[in-house]
Design a protein around this motif. Structure first.
Motif, PDB file in Angstrom:
ATOM      1  N   PRO A 201      -3.402   2.622  -5.537  1.00 13.53           N
ATOM      2  CA  PRO A 201      -2.986   1.235  -5.787  1.00 13.53           C
ATOM      3  C   PRO A 201      -2.018   0.707  -4.742  1.00 13.53           C
ATOM      4  N   LEU A 202      -1.116   1.568  -4.265  1.00 15.04           N
ATOM      5  CA  LEU A 202      -0.176   1.139  -3.231  1.00 15.04           C
ATOM      6  C   LEU A 202      -0.911   0.804  -1.939  1.00 15.04           C
ATOM      7  N   VAL A 203      -1.857   1.646  -1.545  1.00 13.92           N
ATOM      8  CA  VAL A 203      -2.604   1.394  -0.315  1.00 13.92           C
ATOM      9  C   VAL A 203      -3.343   0.066  -0.407  1.00 13.92           C
ATOM     10  N   GLU A 204      -3.998  -0.171  -1.529  1.00 15.49           N
ATOM     11  CA  GLU A 204      -4.754  -1.415  -1.676  1.00 15.49           C
ATOM     12  C   GLU A 204      -3.834  -2.626  -1.740  1.00 15.49           C
ATOM     13  N   ALA A 205      -2.688  -2.484  -2.392  1.00 14.01           N
ATOM     14  CA  ALA A 205      -1.735  -3.598  -2.455  1.00 14.01           C
ATOM     15  C   ALA A 205      -1.182  -3.922  -1.076  1.00 14.01           C
ATOM     16  N   LEU A 206      -0.885  -2.894  -0.286  1.00 14.98           N
ATOM     17  CA  LEU A 206      -0.419  -3.129   1.078  1.00 14.98           C
ATOM     18  C   LEU A 206      -1.506  -3.790   1.914  1.00 14.98           C
ATOM     19  N   ARG A 207      -2.742  -3.345   1.710  1.00 19.27           N
ATOM     20  CA  ARG A 207      -3.855  -3.930   2.469  1.00 19.27           C
ATOM     21  C   ARG A 207      -3.987  -5.428   2.184  1.00 19.27           C
ATOM     22  N   ALA A 208      -3.728  -5.809   0.921  1.00 24.56           N
ATOM     23  CA  ALA A 208      -3.855  -7.218   0.546  1.00 24.56           C
ATOM     24  C   ALA A 208      -2.637  -8.040   0.974  1.00 24.56           C
ATOM     25  N   ARG A 209      -1.502  -7.392   1.091  1.00 24.72           N
ATOM     26  CA  ARG A 209      -0.242  -8.123   1.271  1.00 24.72           C
ATOM     27  C   ARG A 209       0.217  -8.198   2.730  1.00 24.72           C
ATOM     28  N   CYS A 210      -0.280  -7.290   3.566  1.00 26.07           N
ATOM     29  CA  CYS A 210       0.216  -7.244   4.938  1.00 26.07           C
ATOM     30  C   CYS A 210      -0.913  -6.857   5.875  1.00 26.07           C
ATOM     31  N   ARG A 211      -0.597  -6.778   7.152  1.00 24.89           N
ATOM     32  CA  ARG A 211      -1.550  -6.295   8.144  1.00 24.89           C
ATOM     33  C   ARG A 211      -1.392  -4.773   8.204  1.00 24.89           C
TER      34      ARG A 211
ATOM     35  N   GLN B 200       5.678  -8.116   3.108  1.00 26.46           N
ATOM     36  CA  GLN B 200       5.001  -9.399   3.025  1.00 26.46           C
ATOM     37  C   GLN B 200       4.719  -9.961   4.424  1.00 26.46           C
ATOM     38  N   GLY B 201       3.438 -10.048   4.769  1.00 25.80           N
ATOM     39  CA  GLY B 201       3.040 -10.634   6.035  1.00 25.80           C
ATOM     40  C   GLY B 201       3.304  -9.784   7.255  1.00 25.80           C
ATOM     41  N   ALA B 202       3.842  -8.588   7.102  1.00 25.80           N
ATOM     42  CA  ALA B 202       4.224  -7.763   8.234  1.00 25.80           C
ATOM     43  C   ALA B 202       3.067  -6.881   8.694  1.00 25.80           C
TER      44      ALA B 202
ATOM     45  N   LEU C  26       9.196   2.894  -5.562  1.00 22.52           N
ATOM     46  CA  LEU C  26       8.915   2.924  -4.132  1.00 22.52           C
ATOM     47  C   LEU C  26       7.868   1.873  -3.772  1.00 22.52           C
ATOM     48  N   SER C  27       6.822   1.774  -4.573  1.00 21.56           N
ATOM     49  CA  SER C  27       5.775   0.782  -4.316  1.00 21.56           C
ATOM     50  C   SER C  27       6.348  -0.622  -4.335  1.00 21.56           C
ATOM     51  N   ASP C  28       7.178  -0.920  -5.321  1.00 19.38           N
ATOM     52  CA  ASP C  28       7.788  -2.246  -5.392  1.00 19.38           C
ATOM     53  C   ASP C  28       8.618  -2.537  -4.149  1.00 19.38           C
ATOM     54  N   ARG C  29       9.387  -1.535  -3.718  1.00 15.59           N
ATOM     55  CA  ARG C  29      10.241  -1.738  -2.554  1.00 15.59           C
ATOM     56  C   ARG C  29       9.413  -1.975  -1.292  1.00 15.59           C
ATOM     57  N   LEU C  30       8.389  -1.166  -1.093  1.00 10.65           N
ATOM     58  CA  LEU C  30       7.557  -1.320   0.086  1.00 10.65           C
ATOM     59  C   LEU C  30       6.830  -2.655   0.092  1.00 10.65           C
TER      60      LEU C  30
ATOM     61  N   LEU D 261      13.744   6.962  -5.964  1.00  9.71           N
ATOM     62  CA  LEU D 261      12.923   6.028  -6.715  1.00  9.71           C
ATOM     63  C   LEU D 261      11.707   6.742  -7.299  1.00  9.71           C
ATOM     64  N   SER D 262      11.187   6.193  -8.355  1.00 12.48           N
ATOM     65  CA  SER D 262       9.886   6.645  -8.847  1.00 12.48           C
ATOM     66  C   SER D 262       8.817   6.138  -7.884  1.00 12.48           C
ATOM     67  N   VAL D 263       7.594   6.610  -8.066  1.00  7.94           N
ATOM     68  CA  VAL D 263       6.495   6.109  -7.250  1.00  7.94           C
ATOM     69  C   VAL D 263       6.358   4.607  -7.433  1.00  7.94           C
TER      70      VAL D 263
END
Length: 230
Positions: free
Chosen positions: A103-113, A83-85, A74-78, A69-71
């Motif tokens: 951007p991936l780190v911040e998106a994960l921070r907003a989307r999960c624990r 979600q909520g995990a 990969l971000s979309d998949r992760l 995958l492209s970066v």
């Protein structure tokens, strides 16, 4: 363009292929017909590079499925998985900028624990495992994601193996070594599924059922070995 893979059987899932390795094979014509095949970073193109094989061909000796995958992919998949995990992300701070992963780190921070382990020492020790386990507190991780070289991946795999055996107690370096020597982690259900994103063509930790730890006090090396670390 990291490779994303999932185990052929039960989890954990993994990321297995470093795109630099793919390009090296491509550049050196290591695969029949490689020079005439345009490689565009897609899974189908990698299959063509490998002579028309499928992404499941590793099942005979390594139970994985490879995804390239492209970066962004990969971000979309992760983000879809997270979600909520509770997600443990093993990613050294020095890699976040150069790899465009902020951007991936911040998106994960907003989307999960998110539990971010962003200080990855070369050749992780029992003390590094303890520090990582303490970051989770009372949370049981759903996913462990390691992006980096062998040290990041080995640390994540050690946490996967030792999280549940050490649950309910404060992890200490002595307890970590004892668990490894006694193989107390074997046969226990693992806390999380795992995704490994190698950024180097080095140790190949993403391909094995081992994690290597160093005993800082005795200058000794230990292996955590479990089929669930594939």
């Amino acid at each position: 363009m990291p490779g994303f893979s999932q185990s052929a059987g039960s989890p954990p899932s993994k990321i297995l292929r470093c795109f630099t390795s793919i390009l090296r094979a491509y550049d050196q014509n290591a695969v029949d017909g490689a020079a005439s095949i345009p490689y565009d970073g897609t899974e189908a193109a990698l299959c063509r590079l490998q002579g028309g094989g499928t992404m499941e061909d590793f099942g005979g000796f390594c139970p994985v499925r490879i995804r390239v995958l492209s970066v962004e992919g990969l971000s979309d998949r992760l983000l879809g998985l997270a979600q909520g995990a509770c997600v443990g992300l093993f990613l050294d701070a020095a890699l976040i900028g150069p790899f465009g992963l902020a951007p991936l780190v911040e998106a994960l921070r907003a989307r999960c624990r998110l539990v971010l382990i962003d200080a990855i020492a070369p050749d992780p020790t029992q003390a590094d495992v303890c520090a990582a386990l303490e970051r989770f507190g009372n949370q049981r991780p759903d996913w462990l994601v390691a992006i980096g070289g062998g040290s990041a991946m080995d640390l994540a795999k050690a946490v996967l193996a030792l999280h549940d055996p050490l649950a309910g107690q404060r992890p200490t370096p002595q307890a970590v070594i004892r668990m490894i020597q006694e193989k107390a982690y074997k046969g226990m259900p693992k806390a999380a599924q795992m995704i490994l994103v190698p950024t180097t063509a080095g140790t190949g930790s993403e391909m094995t059922r081992w994690a290597t730890l160093w005993d800082a006090d005795k200058a000794a090396k230990y292996s955590v070995k479990d089929e669930d670390l594939y």
